[in-house]
Design a protein around this motif. Structure first.
Motif, short mmCIF file in Angstrom:
data_model
loop_
_atom_site.label_atom_id
_atom_site.label_comp_id
_atom_site.label_asym_id
_atom_site.label_seq_id
_atom_site.Cartn_x
_atom_site.Cartn_y
_atom_site.Cartn_z
N UNK A 168 0.84 -1.21 0.00
CA UNK A 168 0.00 0.00 0.00
C UNK A 168 0.87 1.26 0.00
N UNK A 169 1.94 1.26 0.78
CA UNK A 169 2.85 2.41 0.79
C UNK A 169 3.49 2.61 -0.56
N UNK A 170 3.89 1.51 -1.17
CA UNK A 170 4.52 1.58 -2.50
C UNK A 170 3.55 2.19 -3.52
N UNK A 171 2.25 1.91 -3.34
CA UNK A 171 1.27 2.46 -4.28
C UNK A 171 0.83 3.87 -3.92
N UNK A 172 1.41 4.43 -2.87
CA UNK A 172 1.16 5.83 -2.56
C UNK A 172 0.35 6.11 -1.32
N UNK A 173 -0.06 5.10 -0.57
CA UNK A 173 -0.82 5.35 0.66
C UNK A 173 0.04 6.12 1.64
N UNK A 174 -0.54 7.14 2.24
CA UNK A 174 0.17 7.94 3.23
C UNK A 174 0.14 7.30 4.60
N UNK A 175 0.85 7.92 5.54
CA UNK A 175 0.97 7.36 6.87
C UNK A 175 -0.38 7.19 7.56
N UNK A 176 -1.26 8.18 7.43
CA UNK A 176 -2.57 8.07 8.09
C UNK A 176 -3.36 6.87 7.58
N UNK A 177 -3.33 6.63 6.28
CA UNK A 177 -4.02 5.48 5.71
C UNK A 177 -3.38 4.17 6.19
N UNK A 178 -2.06 4.14 6.25
CA UNK A 178 -1.37 2.94 6.73
C UNK A 178 -1.70 2.67 8.19
N UNK A 179 -1.72 3.71 8.99
CA UNK A 179 -2.05 3.55 10.41
C UNK A 179 -3.48 3.04 10.57
N UNK A 180 -4.41 3.55 9.77
CA UNK A 180 -5.80 3.09 9.85
C UNK A 180 -5.89 1.60 9.52
N UNK A 181 -5.14 1.16 8.53
CA UNK A 181 -5.13 -0.27 8.16
C UNK A 181 -4.57 -1.09 9.32
N UNK A 182 -3.45 -0.65 9.87
CA UNK A 182 -2.83 -1.37 10.99
C UNK A 182 -3.78 -1.45 12.18
N UNK A 183 -4.43 -0.35 12.50
CA UNK A 183 -5.34 -0.35 13.64
C UNK A 183 -6.54 -1.27 13.42
N UNK A 184 -7.03 -1.31 12.20
CA UNK A 184 -8.14 -2.22 11.91
C UNK A 184 -7.69 -3.67 12.11
N UNK A 185 -6.50 -4.00 11.64
CA UNK A 185 -5.98 -5.36 11.82
C UNK A 185 -5.79 -5.69 13.29
N UNK A 186 -5.30 -4.74 14.06
CA UNK A 186 -5.02 -4.99 15.47
C UNK A 186 -6.28 -5.15 16.30
N UNK A 187 -7.39 -4.62 15.84
CA UNK A 187 -8.65 -4.82 16.55
C UNK A 187 -9.01 -6.29 16.67
N UNK A 188 -8.53 -7.08 15.72
CA UNK A 188 -8.83 -8.52 15.77
C UNK A 188 -8.11 -9.23 16.92
N UNK A 189 -7.13 -8.57 17.52
CA UNK A 189 -6.37 -9.17 18.64
C UNK A 189 -6.84 -8.68 20.00
N UNK A 190 -7.72 -7.69 20.02
CA UNK A 190 -8.10 -7.07 21.29
C UNK A 190 -8.94 -8.01 22.15
N UNK A 191 -8.77 -7.83 23.45
CA UNK A 191 -9.53 -8.62 24.44
C UNK A 191 -10.96 -8.16 24.49
#
Length: 191
Positions: A168-191
């Motif tokens: 996604x970064x290589x295709x031009x996604x900025x930091x905010x978009x990358x962080x949103x993706x990471x946070x969505x993925x991490x929600x799957x690990x939350x208690x």
């Protein structure tokens, strides 16, 4: 008597890493490498061997730095989920150039499993990442910081997310978009 080296091999290797990450092995001609590295053909052969040896050295150095950055970020925060977020986004830190490409991921997409030496470098890096992530997740589950997740499945998932973030970064996604993706993925690990 051999002439002294008239360039900084570390800087030259760093320049080669950037070209290989951006254009891949096949897309980086020897002439382009020499120009980017600022060295003569004889210096390339004398210091690094041929283009292939240069690529292997570049991949090993790149992967070593990338893994160290990831593992360091994983231990950088007390909150385990925030540490995972920092680790997933470590490559996109301010001043970095994530859009330039990831040499490790690029080598996998270019060569697949067809080259034993490239596999050995990438596999060693993957083992270190797998171990660090598995330990982090097991500790998080045991401490109640994460939900009841299968650590092995979570590790594979997070490594796939990390690869996706780099694409996604290589295709031009900025930091905010990358962080949103990471946070969505991490929600799957939350208690």
């Amino acid at each position: 008597m051999a002439r002294p080296v008239e360039f900084d091999p570390d800087e030259a290797l760093g320049a080669a890493i950037k070209l290989f990450a951006s254009h891949g092995y096949e897309g980086s001609s020897t002439a382009d490498l020499l120009a980017r590295m600022g060295i003569a053909r004889q210096s390339l052969y004398g210091a690094f061997g041929d283009k292939r040896r240069l690529f292997l050295k570049a991949l090993a150095r790149y992967n070593g730095a990338s893994v160290a950055e990831f593992v360091s970020a994983l231990g950088s925060k007390r909150d385990r989920l925030k540490a995972l977020e920092a680790a997933l986004l470590a490559f996109a830190r301010p001043g970095g150039e994530p859009e330039a490409g990831c040499l490790g991921l690029g080598s996998i997409t270019e060569f697949g499993r067809s080259d034993a030496e490239i596999n050995a470098i990438n596999d060693a890096s993957a083992r270190t990442l797998l171990t660090a992530l598995a330990t982090h997740i097991r500790e998080g589950v045991a401490a109640g910081d994460m939900g009841d997740v299968d650590p092995e499945a979570a590790v594979q998932f997070l490594l796939a997310v990390r690869s996706g973030l780099k694409v996604a970064a290589r295709s031009g996604a900025g930091f905010d978009a990358l962080r949103a993706i990471a946070r969505m993925a991490l929600r799957s690990l939350q208690a």
